[in-house]
Design an enzyme around this catalytic site. Structure first.
Site, PDB file in Angstrom:
ATOM      1  N   SER A 119       0.467  -1.224  -0.161  1.00 36.84           N
ATOM      2  CA  SER A 119      -0.122  -0.165   0.178  1.00 36.84           C
ATOM      3  C   SER A 119       0.807   1.929  -0.099  1.00 36.84           C
ATOM      4  CB  SER A 119      -0.596   0.186   1.440  1.00 36.84           C
ATOM      5  OG  SER A 119       0.092   0.297   1.935  1.00 36.84           O
ATOM      6  N   LYS A 156       0.185   3.991   6.735  1.00 37.70           N
ATOM      7  CA  LYS A 156      -0.141   4.689   5.715  1.00 37.70           C
ATOM      8  C   LYS A 156       0.185   5.888   6.184  1.00 37.70           C
ATOM      9  CE  LYS A 156      -3.714   2.201   3.630  1.00 37.70           C
ATOM     10  NZ  LYS A 156      -3.494   1.361   3.842  1.00 37.70           N
TER      11      LYS A 156
END
Lengths: 197, 197
Positions: A119, A156
DNA sequence: CTTGACAGTGAACAAACGTTCACCTATAAT
DNA sequence: ATTATAGGTGAACGTTTGTTCACTGTCAAG
């Protein structure tokens, strides 16, 4: 010619001392240096120690015991890839560093995690990489964080929008996350490490 | 309750010893530990040392001198990002490592270079990163190498095709390079390091 | 209450420590 | 040839080292 042989002998002696330190975790005593290098008097060792001190290989503390100098810092930063290589003389002037010192600020609060997802690919963090995480840092907007969302841990970018927080991936395959409950941040990613081979 | 206070005191003493080591580059003597922690007899220090030895904080060498144990290895690998965090008890079981040991094989032949170009972006190597380069490794096909081509230094994948060699970028903006003259390889990239902040 | 474990004090001791001194040899410079 | 420097030998010496011993006080368990 003789100067070069002399310098090589001094360098090889420095490497022997460095090897002892790497292997045992402490600096050798004068006697141990004597045994290692075939010097029979501690006065000869003392003179060699002075020469190694001048080279910043080691230092003496206030009790006269040896502590590591540059040998505790295993690598040099030589410049940029494109600039190419400095001369050996210029290289000798470059400071030695330790990656542990460079990458870890707060030892009690820092740990490594392996990355298995993709990600954060566009941020140059690939599966198989390792991230260094500092628990003691307060996350700021724009930081990469390790957080728990809806019972699952993830890595993230953290973005603050007013009072709320969004977790943004660096891969178009994934969507930003708006946590429903209070976000639990485990730590801030302070560095990334990748080893080949 | 008392056990927890005891464990915290032992931990705080371990951190004091660790701090001395970080600051001075050597382990303290028994006397120094006594002064640091308010213990007046070397026998008390000796007993504390045995307890710290049991915790792998430090070790004693054959002469009885102290050498660092886990305190020379500042970080723990705790698992993967997605797997989340182990319990504090499980965390205590994880091995401590040193990034210097992890990332550097041959200290005499290893150095750092800063990356300023973007030709290896798809390989997760971004401008601002640092690469660890080992001069002593022989490049194999598929390795990332630092090489001199037509008088300019560059970093690329090295591919062998029969007798010839191609340098392949990891960015579609750039084309593979077929060196006209003999390729001069400075070293093999063994690791990548990126620091945030 | 008694006993044992744990954590600590204080002193003695042999071994090891680095420093200092007197000296020697080889080499390079004058 | 002479002199100075560099690198080394060997010994003496005061200080520091960790180990060992005898002992004390506190706390927990039986």
């Amino acid at each position: 010619m003789k100067n070069e042989i002399q310098r090589d002998r001094l360098k090889s002696r420095a490497e022997a001392v460095s090897g002892f330190y790497q292997k045992t975790g402490r600096m050798p005593s004068f006697s141990e240096i004597g045994e290692m290098l075939g010097l029979r008097s501690k006065n000869a060792v003392s003179k060699l120690v002075s020469r190694l001190e001048g080279m910043n290989v080691l230092e003496k503390d206030k009790t006269g015991r040896l502590i590591p100098g540059s040998i505790a810092y295993p690598v040099r930063i030589l410049g940029t890839v494109e600039a190419g290589f400095p001369s050996p003389a210029e290289e000798e002037l470059a400071d030695n560093i330790s990656l542990d010192d460079l990458l870890i600020q707060n030892r009690q609060a820092t740990f490594l995690l392996k990355v298995s997802g993709d990600s954060m690919l566009d941020a140059g963090i690939m599966p198989g990489d390792m991230v260094i995480v500092d628990r003691s840092q307060t996350p700021k907007s724009g930081d990469i964080v390790i957080a728990e969302v809806d019972g699952a841990w993830t890595m993230k970018y953290l973005r603050r929008r007013g009072e709320s927080v969004i977790l943004i991936p660096a891969n178009p395959k994934y969507k930003p996350i708006r946590p429903k409950n209070e976000l639990k941040v485990a730590g801030v990613v302070t560095a990334v490490v990748r080893k080949y081979g």
